[in-house]
Scaffold this motif. Structure first.
Motif, short mmCIF file in Angstrom:
data_model
loop_
_atom_site.label_atom_id
_atom_site.label_comp_id
_atom_site.label_asym_id
_atom_site.label_seq_id
_atom_site.Cartn_x
_atom_site.Cartn_y
_atom_site.Cartn_z
N ALA A 104 1.75 6.89 8.83
CA ALA A 104 0.46 7.40 8.38
C ALA A 104 -0.42 7.77 9.56
CB ALA A 104 -0.23 6.37 7.49
N LEU A 108 5.24 2.14 7.75
CA LEU A 108 4.31 2.91 6.93
C LEU A 108 3.00 3.15 7.67
CD1 LEU A 108 3.58 4.17 4.16
CD2 LEU A 108 2.75 1.90 3.48
N ASN A 114 3.38 -3.16 6.18
CA ASN A 114 4.58 -2.40 6.53
C ASN A 114 4.28 -1.58 7.78
OD1 ASN A 114 6.65 -0.43 6.73
ND2 ASN A 114 7.08 -0.63 4.55
N MET A 120 0.84 -1.19 0.00
CA MET A 120 0.00 0.00 0.00
C MET A 120 0.88 1.24 0.00
SD MET A 120 -3.00 1.17 2.68
CE MET A 120 -4.09 -0.16 2.21
N SER A 121 0.49 2.24 -0.78
CA SER A 121 1.26 3.48 -0.83
C SER A 121 0.97 4.34 0.40
CB SER A 121 0.89 4.25 -2.10
OG SER A 121 -0.47 4.69 -2.05
N PHE A 122 1.83 5.33 0.62
CA PHE A 122 1.65 6.21 1.78
C PHE A 122 0.36 7.03 1.67
CE2 PHE A 122 2.66 10.11 4.25
CZ PHE A 122 2.74 9.50 5.50
N PRO A 123 0.03 7.62 0.50
CA PRO A 123 -1.26 8.34 0.39
C PRO A 123 -2.46 7.44 0.69
CG PRO A 123 0.16 8.94 -1.43
CD PRO A 123 0.83 7.80 -0.73
N ALA A 124 -2.40 6.20 0.25
CA ALA A 124 -3.51 5.27 0.53
C ALA A 124 -3.61 4.98 2.02
CB ALA A 124 -3.33 3.98 -0.26
N VAL A 140 -2.16 -2.93 5.97
CA VAL A 140 -0.89 -2.22 5.76
C VAL A 140 0.21 -3.03 6.46
CG1 VAL A 140 0.31 -0.01 5.91
CG2 VAL A 140 -2.19 -0.06 5.86
#
Length: 248
Positions: A102, A98, A95, A1-5, A93
């Protein structure tokens, strides 16, 4: 999963839980409400007062606002461990760094926004309600610094609370540590405006130096904020270590 998500996921959690929404909204309501009440009721310093600070006076309700910010940070983090909810979050998530970053970004960012609103209302409204000759404007020395600094202070306090909650994994346990640290101990050792001594290096006492119009003593407005940043970094770092090393 990306950081914005991951950020979007954490934001959904905050605006979906009434306990988090309520504690977040309590920051400006408690702080600004009490500050305006005191400034409108008293309107001037106590007779024969020699340490009256018009900037600090308009932030009379800060203690209640910071308590709400602490509760928000604690619930946002420790609430993940209720009924093993952290396992679902980490499944989404994996990670952990991360996920933690977030979580902290959303917690700190949300408190920073509502803290700035509370700070502006407290200062502008408080100064307007004070008796003629005692209020100051936002262009006066120390005023704008205090408005911005108050929002930063509340955001850092909420992050410190989240870091402690990540270590203790309990709402009750975290509040039993944080409330005495930032409220009771400072009340016992004295007023922030007095300055001097090791008590100035407590997180709340150090951070609140930025609310003084003409601070004196070992810590200035920004050096005091740096001490609070150091406390926050220590708590956040400990929380990251605990999240990485312990089982969910």
């Amino acid at each position: 999963m990306s950081f914005p998500a991951a950020l979007h996921t954490e934001w959904i959690k905050i605006r979906s839980l009434r306990s988090l929404v309520g504690s977040l909204l309590a920051v400006p309501l408690a702080m600004a409400g009490l500050s305006l009440l005191i400034c409108g009721t008293l309107g001037r310093p106590v007779p024969d007062s020699t340490d009256f600070d018009p900037v600090l006076f308009s932030y009379y309700g800060l203690s209640f606002g910071q308590l709400a910010a602490i509760v928000f940070g604690v619930i946002a983090m420790a609430g993940e461990y209720k009924n093993a909810g952290i396992r679902i979050s980490l499944a989404a998530v994996p990670n952990r760094t991360l996920f933690y970053a977030a979580k902290l970004a959303v917690v700190g960012g949300a408190v920073l926004v509502v803290g700035l609103v509370a700070s502006l209302i407290s200062f502008l409204g408080g100064q307007a309600l004070m008796d003629r000759g005692f209020g100051i404007g936002i262009a006066d020395p120390g005023a704008l610094r205090a408005v911005i600094g108050c929002a930063l202070y509340l955001a850092l306090i909420s992050l410190l609370a989240a870091g402690v909650a990540a270590v203790l994994r309990s709402v009750t346990g975290s509040l039993s540590v944080l409330v005495p640290l930032v409220l009771i101990i400072s009340f016992v050792v004295g007023d922030v405006s007095q300055g001097g001594g090791a008590a100035d290096f407590l997180p709340d006492r150090a951070g609140q130096r930025i609310l003084l119009q003409h601070p004196s003593g070992a810590l200035g407005p920004w050096s005091g904020m740096a001490v609070l940043v150091a406390w926050t970094a220590l708590a956040v770092g400990a929380g990251w270590w605990a999240l990485r090393r312990r089982d969910a």
